[in-house]
Design an enzyme around this catalytic site. Sequence first.
Site, PDB file in Angstrom:
ATOM      1  N   TYR A   1      66.174  -9.931  72.077  1.00  0.00           N
ATOM      2  CA  TYR A   1      65.041 -10.749  72.491  1.00  0.00           C
ATOM      3  C   TYR A   1      63.837  -9.903  72.877  1.00  0.00           C
ATOM      4  CZ  TYR A   1      67.263 -15.107  71.693  1.00  0.00           C
ATOM      5  OH  TYR A   1      67.832 -16.173  71.045  1.00  0.00           O
TER       6      TYR A   1
ATOM      7  N   HIS B   1      69.628 -15.950  78.406  1.00  0.00           N
ATOM      8  CA  HIS B   1      70.326 -15.337  77.269  1.00  0.00           C
ATOM      9  C   HIS B   1      71.369 -14.322  77.721  1.00  0.00           C
ATOM     10  CE1 HIS B   1      68.208 -17.255  74.029  1.00  0.00           C
ATOM     11  NE2 HIS B   1      67.054 -16.997  74.598  1.00  0.00           N
TER      12      HIS B   1
END
Length: 756
Positions: free
Chosen positions: A282, A435
């Site tokens: 990410y 996440h």
Amino acid sequence: MTTKIKIVFIVIGFIVLSCKDETTKNNNDQVSNQGHPNLILTKAGVEKIKSQLGSIPIFDKTLQTTKEDIDAEIALGIDVPIPKDFSGGYTHARHKRNFLILQKAGALFQILEEEKYAVYVRDMLMAYAKLYPTLPVHPQTRSYARGKIFWQCLNDSNWLVYTAQAYDCIYEWLSEEERHVLENELFIPFANFISEENPQFFNRVHNHSTWGNVAVGMIALVMDHDELLEKALNGLKTDNLKAGMKDNDGGFIKVEGQKVGFLANVDEPFSPDGYYTEGPYYQRYAMYPFLIFAEALHHVKPELKIFEYKEGVLLKSVNALINLSDADGEFFPLNDGQKGMSYYSRELVTAVDIAYHFGGNNPELLSIAKKQDRVLLDDAGLAVALGIKEGKDKPFEKKSINLSDGPNGDQGGVGVLRSEDLELVFKYAGQGLSHGHYDKLSFSLYEDGEEVIQDYGLVRFVNIEQKGGGNYLKENKTWAKQTIAHNTVIQNETSHFEGKYEVGSKHHSELHFYDDINSQVQIVSAKETNAYPGTQMLRTFAIIHDKDFEKPFILDILQVNSDNENQYDLPYYYLGQIMKANFQYTVLPELKPLGNSNGYQHLWKEATGKPSSHNSKFSWLNKGNFYTITTISDAQDDLIMARTGAKDPDFNLRREPSLIIRRHAQNTVFASVIESHGNYNPVSEFAVNTYSSISNLKVIYNDENYTAIQIEDVSKKVKVLLLANKDASKLSEHILKIEDKEYKWTGPYNYKLKSE
């Protein structure tokens, strides 16, 4: 005065200085003082590019490839379909293709001065201006923040970030009437929808919000719209949300007192070392909006000094991210991460070029750019192309590195130990926002870019419509996030923090010590005290380069101390074919799940065994190399061979093996050596050095202050690794008597011949 406060004052200052009456402020036909383009391409930069064309090979090659791509799209005509699909579906893919094409076409217009590219950009934008006012929210209802063009606001923001660049490139070519239509029918409503109408998306700290903030900020800079720019930098003044409200990813939208907006998204997720708390997958995704907007702010609002913000962390983060990749440039899949994502992605082409151009012309970045074999069609891309042409590139040397986590660098971190072709990744970081995975003190191991002991990564087939519309699958929560999916200890078949985000997000592991100065021993050690109440864990990894071994080997020492007796499971997710085990095991005639919940339900129990000696050995072959785990065993241990795939009716999980060491104890030490040795050539059919070099491994001392591990090789040479469990000072002197021998050393560890 801190840098952060200075920036806030500067932001307030330029807003006040640019204050106009309401009518003038919203007259978005004004052009900034330096004219357009001024975000990524600049007028001066365009002229410099034109003067160099035909003499800068990597730039010329990129330009030609881009021209061919865009010319083909122009020949096909414009398609702006009514949105209906998830990721991977036609309408999603078409609109994604459109915004990528728009950005490139705008750049081509500026560089080549061919009007067909401006016409194409204008006509497509006009098509969107006609469509957008008619659109309700997207018909797919899965997202916590539905977009209009895409199923989630995140992708709508992607669209606006890229499209703003295209608009900047044709801004002065358009008529005032055309700009009026585009801004009032498309861009301003679009920006307000992303922000005001979706505060649960816009007003938080997360990669989603970074994209939203940057989308609004980029179009604000093109239109010279101060109000939108203020929203982008510092968030909405009020969002009417309950503090602690959750999104459907399990992440908090906002907590009381938390700052929001672009600047907050730089402050909070990045550590001073440039590590991004959500993990490298990410970070790669977010680097594009972070750096594109930073470049645009640098050009349009130089008074912000954005590349100096938080000690230049945005530029620093590019080096950190490259260091979180293996020998092939693929990012380590920490937290939610798709395997195979690498620094060859378009986001990292952007990151490398911008970091080189604005970060002091680091010649090591040029070597990455050469591998990428393409550059941005802008000022930064030109700088890289010229640097490569002039032969300024130097190899990017990836060495052992320890990267802190948390905005102040005090929330654990990630250590990467490197020796010859081996890379060990040790995660002792914070939760990683929504996440994050519940895997404190977990690790993975690579050799020459190949996974040896793997981290599973995410459960998602990104942008493949057949698999859940290309989105996260339910097994991401039931398997990949759970602790049993990782190479770390699990207590009583329950995930760390019980798999609860609101608990895990409050805690992080603590670095005990890290040392990469000694080329013979690269070592990292960290503690975890909150994953299980009443249980403390200390895990130490060392890659030891010993001349008595063919290759460096890994020593893994995991100490567990608890208030109660527990069942401990320690899995090793090896990849490859089993060669040999020195213990007897029974293959089960009928496959059954290893457990009922917390990820155990997804593991088939294939075989079980008991140790036949105080050392258990397990060997396998992978990618032509032999590997052996030698682990100190207790007679009552269970050795379980398992494989993913249970309770997986849609075959969403990869079928991959693991060896699990199960032990019942209150306090214990798991100590193992992992060796890479020998090789097999399928052409010559020769197998070389197929057996372990360890003849005996044992714990010769262990208490709350010290642990000592003895390693005896097949030539009868005996080595000892000594660890200080409490005092990690590099200056502290230690004396430890074991049996009849006294050991003296300085610092938190020592590795030596027992006879020394």
